[in-house]
Design a protein around this motif. Structure first.
Motif, PDB file in Angstrom:
ATOM      1  N   LEU A   6       0.839  -1.205   0.000  1.00  0.00           N
ATOM      2  CA  LEU A   6       0.000   0.000   0.000  1.00  0.00           C
ATOM      3  C   LEU A   6       0.872   1.252   0.000  1.00  0.00           C
ATOM      4  O   LEU A   6       0.613   2.207  -0.727  1.00  0.00           O
ATOM      5  CB  LEU A   6      -0.917  -0.025   1.227  1.00  0.00           C
ATOM      6  CG  LEU A   6      -1.847   1.161   1.415  1.00  0.00           C
ATOM      7  CD1 LEU A   6      -2.848   1.264   0.279  1.00  0.00           C
ATOM      8  CD2 LEU A   6      -2.572   1.065   2.744  1.00  0.00           C
ATOM      9  N   LEU A   7       1.933   1.205   0.811  1.00  0.00           N
ATOM     10  CA  LEU A   7       2.822   2.362   0.907  1.00  0.00           C
ATOM     11  C   LEU A   7       3.491   2.637  -0.435  1.00  0.00           C
ATOM     12  O   LEU A   7       3.613   3.789  -0.865  1.00  0.00           O
ATOM     13  CB  LEU A   7       3.872   2.117   1.999  1.00  0.00           C
ATOM     14  CG  LEU A   7       4.784   3.283   2.342  1.00  0.00           C
ATOM     15  CD1 LEU A   7       3.979   4.482   2.813  1.00  0.00           C
ATOM     16  CD2 LEU A   7       5.786   2.885   3.413  1.00  0.00           C
ATOM     17  N   ARG A  70      -0.647   8.402   7.555  1.00  0.00           N
ATOM     18  CA  ARG A  70      -2.029   8.640   7.127  1.00  0.00           C
ATOM     19  C   ARG A  70      -1.992   8.950   5.645  1.00  0.00           C
ATOM     20  O   ARG A  70      -1.319   9.898   5.238  1.00  0.00           O
ATOM     21  CB  ARG A  70      -2.587   9.816   7.915  1.00  0.00           C
ATOM     22  CG  ARG A  70      -4.065   9.866   7.899  1.00  0.00           C
ATOM     23  CD  ARG A  70      -4.598  10.994   8.728  1.00  0.00           C
ATOM     24  NE  ARG A  70      -5.917  11.326   8.214  1.00  0.00           N
ATOM     25  CZ  ARG A  70      -6.600  12.405   8.556  1.00  0.00           C
ATOM     26  NH1 ARG A  70      -6.083  13.269   9.404  1.00  0.00           N
ATOM     27  NH2 ARG A  70      -7.777  12.619   8.054  1.00  0.00           N
ATOM     28  N   ILE A  71      -2.670   8.138   4.841  1.00  0.00           N
ATOM     29  CA  ILE A  71      -2.591   8.295   3.391  1.00  0.00           C
ATOM     30  C   ILE A  71      -3.972   8.512   2.798  1.00  0.00           C
ATOM     31  O   ILE A  71      -4.968   8.161   3.426  1.00  0.00           O
ATOM     32  CB  ILE A  71      -1.863   7.104   2.731  1.00  0.00           C
ATOM     33  CG1 ILE A  71      -2.515   5.787   3.109  1.00  0.00           C
ATOM     34  CG2 ILE A  71      -0.422   7.057   3.133  1.00  0.00           C
ATOM     35  CD1 ILE A  71      -1.719   4.597   2.672  1.00  0.00           C
ATOM     36  N   PRO A  72      -4.052   9.106   1.600  1.00  0.00           N
ATOM     37  CA  PRO A  72      -5.364   9.405   1.010  1.00  0.00           C
ATOM     38  C   PRO A  72      -6.186   8.134   0.800  1.00  0.00           C
ATOM     39  O   PRO A  72      -5.640   7.099   0.410  1.00  0.00           O
ATOM     40  CB  PRO A  72      -5.019  10.045  -0.339  1.00  0.00           C
ATOM     41  CG  PRO A  72      -3.621  10.513  -0.223  1.00  0.00           C
ATOM     42  CD  PRO A  72      -2.950   9.584   0.734  1.00  0.00           C
ATOM     43  N   ASP A  73      -7.504   8.230   1.034  1.00  0.00           N
ATOM     44  CA  ASP A  73      -8.401   7.069   0.973  1.00  0.00           C
ATOM     45  C   ASP A  73      -8.343   6.344  -0.369  1.00  0.00           C
ATOM     46  O   ASP A  73      -8.442   5.116  -0.418  1.00  0.00           O
ATOM     47  CB  ASP A  73      -9.852   7.512   1.228  1.00  0.00           C
ATOM     48  CG  ASP A  73     -10.071   7.909   2.677  1.00  0.00           C
ATOM     49  OD1 ASP A  73      -9.193   7.591   3.506  1.00  0.00           O
ATOM     50  OD2 ASP A  73     -11.099   8.545   2.973  1.00  0.00           O
ATOM     51  N   VAL A  75      -6.035   5.664  -2.336  1.00  0.00           N
ATOM     52  CA  VAL A  75      -4.841   4.861  -2.650  1.00  0.00           C
ATOM     53  C   VAL A  75      -5.122   3.366  -2.528  1.00  0.00           C
ATOM     54  O   VAL A  75      -4.613   2.562  -3.305  1.00  0.00           O
ATOM     55  CB  VAL A  75      -3.658   5.269  -1.750  1.00  0.00           C
ATOM     56  CG1 VAL A  75      -2.451   4.386  -2.002  1.00  0.00           C
ATOM     57  CG2 VAL A  75      -3.279   6.716  -2.005  1.00  0.00           C
ATOM     58  N   ILE A  76      -5.980   2.995  -1.570  1.00  0.00           N
ATOM     59  CA  ILE A  76      -6.239   1.562  -1.348  1.00  0.00           C
ATOM     60  C   ILE A  76      -6.899   0.913  -2.579  1.00  0.00           C
ATOM     61  O   ILE A  76      -6.680  -0.268  -2.860  1.00  0.00           O
ATOM     62  CB  ILE A  76      -7.080   1.327  -0.071  1.00  0.00           C
ATOM     63  CG1 ILE A  76      -6.937  -0.122   0.376  1.00  0.00           C
ATOM     64  CG2 ILE A  76      -8.532   1.719  -0.260  1.00  0.00           C
ATOM     65  CD1 ILE A  76      -7.202  -0.376   1.816  1.00  0.00           C
TER      66      ILE A  76
END
Lengths: 145, 104
Positions: A6-7, A70-73, A75-76
């Protein structure tokens, strides 16, 4: 899904990174590795209490100091697209191999010399065995003096 | 034979996959969200997450956060949340001391 996958997908996206010491780093992810070490661009660092700010063009964060990211929604959802693209590439590569039946044997033939090149005495190429010998002899000479 | 991280940890965390979990971190915070993934170091992907902030003077405050990767080092507890029971909670009327950080 693995967190580091994910990263990796989140590269070039904005994110917030909180360190174990409470500092937060806001910036765009440039790159990351399997230890979660990360490179950020256009960073705003905020102190633990949130009362002081620093701007920096880029920074490098050691993975072990990170508390969370904390990453933008969205991206998943991109991870699945990435995985699908990869699977497609893989199946196309396999098609290429299976299609060339007679070439398949040639590939195997090319592999064989590689095994022949490995030394028969059980030492891997690049082993330190022969290099160690002169060093230990030098050591013996020194103690005799 | 290659064994994936998810298979190795399957008994403990694998059963929580895609369910709502509560994660208590080493600094005493409580994150609630959907567990979307984890690895061998218990780094965790938490989707649609929010933080519950406890206080003795007012009810539990919920802060919406979104998608998180929480590093395994920092995780103290991962617990399954029963969505049915959780939705029955009246968070505004629950008071409680905030947790302290883990003392090393």
């Amino acid at each position: 899904m693995l967190p580091l996958t994910l990263l990796k997908t989140a590269q070039s996206h904005p994110m917030l990174v909180e360190l174990k010491n409470g500092e937060t780093y806001n910036g765009h992810l440039v790159s990351c590795d399997s230890w979660m070490n990360i490179n950020l661009r256009d960073v705003i660092c905020t102190s633990k209490d949130g009362d002081r700010f620093w701007r920096m063009p880029e920074c490098y964060v050691r993975g072990s100091t990170i508390k969370y990211l904390r990453i933008p929604d969205e991206v998943i959802d991109m991870v699945k697209d990435d995985a699908q693209a990869k699977a497609r590439m893989r199946s196309e590569m396999n098609k290429g191999r299976v299609g060339a039946g007679s070439q398949n044997q040639n590939v195997r033939g090319q592999l064989r010399p590689r095994y022949k090149n490995t030394p028969q005495n059980g030492l891997k190429s690049g082993s330190r065995g022969p290099i160690n010998r002169p060093l230990s002899q030098a050591g013996v000479n020194k103690t005799r003096k | 034979m290659s064994v994936t991280a998810e298979a190795q940890n399957g008994i403990r965390i694998g059963s929580l996959h895609k369910s709502t979990v509560s994660i208590i971190t080493a600094d005493g915070r409580n994150f609630i969200g959907t567990l979307k993934g984890f690895d061998q170091t218990i780094n965790v992907i938490l989707d649609e997450s929010h933080e519950r902030v406890f206080s003795t003077t007012s009810g539990i405050e919920q802060i919406v956060l979104g998608l998180h990767i929480i590093r395994g080092d920092n995780i103290a507890v991962i617990g399954l949340i029963d969505d049915q029971i959780d939705s029955r909670l009246d968070l505004g009327n629950i008071r409680g001391e905030p947790l302290g950080p883990v003392v090393h």
